[in-house]
Motif scaffolding. Structure first.
Motif, PDB file in Angstrom:
ATOM      1  N   GLU A 138       0.934  -1.220   0.040  1.00 26.05           N
ATOM      2  CA  GLU A 138      -0.101   0.106  -0.013  1.00 26.05           C
ATOM      3  C   GLU A 138       0.779   1.147  -0.079  1.00 26.05           C
ATOM      4  OE1 GLU A 138      -1.319   2.725   1.746  1.00 26.05           O
ATOM      5  OE2 GLU A 138      -2.648   2.818   0.103  1.00 26.05           O
ATOM      6  N   ALA A 139       2.057   1.175   0.723  1.00 25.52           N
ATOM      7  CA  ALA A 139       2.905   2.443   0.842  1.00 25.52           C
ATOM      8  C   ALA A 139       3.598   2.547  -0.572  1.00 25.52           C
ATOM      9  CB  ALA A 139       3.846   2.194   1.960  1.00 25.52           C
ATOM     10  N   GLU A 140       3.966   1.707  -1.192  1.00 24.57           N
ATOM     11  CA  GLU A 140       4.624   1.573  -2.503  1.00 24.57           C
ATOM     12  C   GLU A 140       3.564   2.257  -3.359  1.00 24.57           C
ATOM     13  OE1 GLU A 140       7.599   1.179  -3.598  1.00 24.57           O
ATOM     14  OE2 GLU A 140       8.465   0.287  -1.544  1.00 24.57           O
ATOM     15  N   ILE A 141       2.322   1.704  -3.248  1.00 21.09           N
ATOM     16  CA  ILE A 141       1.361   2.137  -4.386  1.00 21.09           C
ATOM     17  C   ILE A 141       1.178   3.413  -4.137  1.00 21.09           C
ATOM     18  CG2 ILE A 141      -1.002   1.993  -5.065  1.00 21.09           C
ATOM     19  CD1 ILE A 141      -0.803  -1.215  -4.775  1.00 21.09           C
ATOM     20  N   SER A 142       0.793   4.114  -2.791  1.00 19.86           N
ATOM     21  CA  SER A 142       0.455   5.307  -2.742  1.00 19.86           C
ATOM     22  C   SER A 142       1.248   6.268  -3.094  1.00 19.86           C
ATOM     23  CB  SER A 142      -0.332   5.621  -1.248  1.00 19.86           C
ATOM     24  OG  SER A 142       0.797   5.585  -0.416  1.00 19.86           O
ATOM     25  N   LYS A 143       2.839   5.874  -2.667  1.00 22.10           N
ATOM     26  CA  LYS A 143       3.970   6.838  -3.036  1.00 22.10           C
ATOM     27  C   LYS A 143       4.018   6.961  -4.608  1.00 22.10           C
ATOM     28  CE  LYS A 143       8.258   4.838  -2.888  1.00 22.10           C
ATOM     29  NZ  LYS A 143       9.236   4.118  -2.039  1.00 22.10           N
ATOM     30  N   ARG A 144       3.658   6.018  -5.350  1.00 19.26           N
ATOM     31  CA  ARG A 144       3.722   6.076  -6.916  1.00 19.26           C
ATOM     32  C   ARG A 144       2.589   6.894  -7.401  1.00 19.26           C
ATOM     33  NH1 ARG A 144       7.290   2.096  -5.536  1.00 19.26           N
ATOM     34  NH2 ARG A 144       9.176   1.965  -6.773  1.00 19.26           N
ATOM     35  N   LEU A 145       1.455   6.636  -6.705  1.00 20.37           N
ATOM     36  CA  LEU A 145       0.197   7.408  -7.347  1.00 20.37           C
ATOM     37  C   LEU A 145      -0.019   8.832  -6.810  1.00 20.37           C
ATOM     38  CD1 LEU A 145      -2.429   4.646  -7.263  1.00 20.37           C
ATOM     39  CD2 LEU A 145      -1.006   5.363  -9.472  1.00 20.37           C
TER      40      LEU A 145
END
Ligand SMILES: Nc1ncnc2c1ncn2[C@@H]1O[C@H](COP(=O)(O)OP(=O)(O)OP(=O)(O)O)[C@@H](O)[C@H]1O
Ligand SMILES: [Mg+2]
Length: 404
Positions: free
Chosen positions: A120-127
């Motif tokens: 989730e952290a990786e996804i929200s960082k990228r989005l």
């Protein structure tokens, strides 16, 4: 801040892929999440439709990375940089595989064992950047590319490469009044033993000493006043003449230094010290391409292996190219070359021939090879290297912020 729902698709060959991840993403109101069965290659044209209709694609990698690389390249050709693409890889995926995927256009390579929270952290960082107001965000597209030069042993030719790499980045030889093709900054972070100033007949520069001593973070005005601007368009931040402890400089200061330079220049070439210090972390984070200079002797290869492990420990997708110095590119590589490439998990990609006369002439005159020995094999080899890297960086997504 208003947050619109983002859509995510997971492409996986397993019928029940990553149940915990799937459940967490389904439960998260921020995302519309769906799963597609198959491999990226099996999706064919459908993958580019999925990329057009989703903000982020997660895909499970295949055992044969080359197959994924082809599929990613095709997808990027069709979809450009629109969708964020993240690979989920098993234990069999090597560092070299991760780099191939990144070069092909993947935004990040994550371990299949990643926890739902970490994902989730990786996804929200990228989005995240896409859901912030553009005016509040620096324009990532205009950030300069950072090329970092490291050395596997002292005296191997790293500074020679840094200086002449920066010189060739400027573009063709021009009339005096012409502007250079690109804005290029050359930074000597070999704070204690840096020799860029003598290679370019520049003055030692106390700016980095001052920063080390007073702990302040540099801004654009400070840097513009501190750097030496050469008539050919190159801006140089040389190492200081005064000695400060290497660790007096703080990671936050180096991070800010690079941020400012990336906003002001198209390319930032960094010459690293032959030492491991805390402030290397922001340099590695910002690096778009590292050139590790070595020779094919056993001690240099062993040191290179240790350095690659250190540099990539927190930067799995850092792209490190090997540059073999003092060796002409052989028509057929010897066994020691093949073994070195195997040990380092990457090809011996660039070769700089020995040319003591040209190197000496340039250093004695305090000018780049393009001025002192333009037709030498060494100058031509550096020029070729620059052309290759420049073309690749022009294609690549900005890795600096993406590999964090
Ligand atoms: N391909 C080459 N052929 C001949 N001489 C070279 C070559 N490359 C570099 N040199 C010379 O070797 C010397 C050391 O080079 P350089 O300072 O670039 O090495 P370095 O790896 O940066 O060393 P240091 O450990 O001091 O930082 C210099 O005098 C340079 O001109
Ligand atoms: Mg050096």
């Amino acid at each position: 801040m208003t947050t619109e729902t983002k859509s995510i698709v997971l492409i996986s060959k397993d019928s029940k892929p990553f149940p915990e991840i799937g459940a967490a993403l389904k439960a998260d109101q921020q995302y519309n999440y769906e799963e597609c069965s198959g491999t990226l290659t099996e999706m064919n044209g459908r993958a580019s439709v999925l990329a057009d209709t989703h903000d982020l694609i997660l895909f499970q990698t295949e055992t044969d990375t080359e197959i994924d690389v082809l599929a990613i390249k095709r997808l990027r050709e069709a979809n450009g940089e629109k969708a964020v693409i993240l690979a989920l890889s098993g234990a069999e995926t090597t560092l070299a595989d991760a780099q191939l995927l990144t070069r092909a256009g993947v935004d990040g390579v994550l371990a299949e064992t990643i926890s739902p929270d970490e994902l989730e952290a990786e996804i929200s960082k990228r989005l995240k950047p896409k859901i912030q107001l553009p005016a509040l965000m620096p324009d990532q597209g205009t950030l300069g590319k950072v090329i970092t030069i490291a050395q596997a042993r002292g005296g191997i030719g790293a500074t020679m490469l840094a200086v002449n790499f920066a010189d060739h980045l400027l573009g063709k030889v021009r009339r005096k009044q012409d502007k250079p093709d690109c804005r290029v900054a050359l930074v000597d972070l070999d704070l204690q033993f840096g020799s860029i100033s003598s290679f370019l007949d520049a003055k030692p520069n106390e700016a980095l000493y001052q920063l080390s001593m007073d702990g302040t973070e540099p801004d654009a005005t400070f840097l513009s006043q501190s750097m030496e601007h050469f008539p050919n368009g190159l801006s140089v931040l040389a190492a200081p003449s005064k000695l400060a402890p290497l660790d007096a400089l703080k990671p936050q200061q180096v991070s800010k230094l690079l941020q400012v330079l990336q906003h002001e220049y198209d390319y930032v070439v960094v010459d690293l010290p032959h030492a491991l210090v805390e402030w290397l972390a922001p340099v590695l984070e910002a690096t778009d391409r590292m050139l590790l200079v070595l020779d094919s002797t056993v001690p240099a290869v062993q040191k290179a292996r240790q350095l690659i492990d250190f540099y990539t420990e927190d930067n799995l997708t850092l792209q490190i190219d090997l540059v073999v110095s003092h060796e002409k590119k052989p028509l057929i590589q010897g066994r020691h070359h093949t073994e070195a490439a195997k040990a380092l998990e990457r090809p011996l990609r660039h070769w700089l021939p020995p040319h003591p006369k040209a190197a000496r002439e340039a250093v004695d005159r305090g000018v780049p090879l393009s001025k002192a020995a333009r037709s030498s094999s060494l100058n031509k080899a550096v020029k070729r290297l620059v052309t290759t890297i420049k073309a690749e960086l022009a294609q690549a997504p900005h890795s600096a912020q993406q590999v964090q």
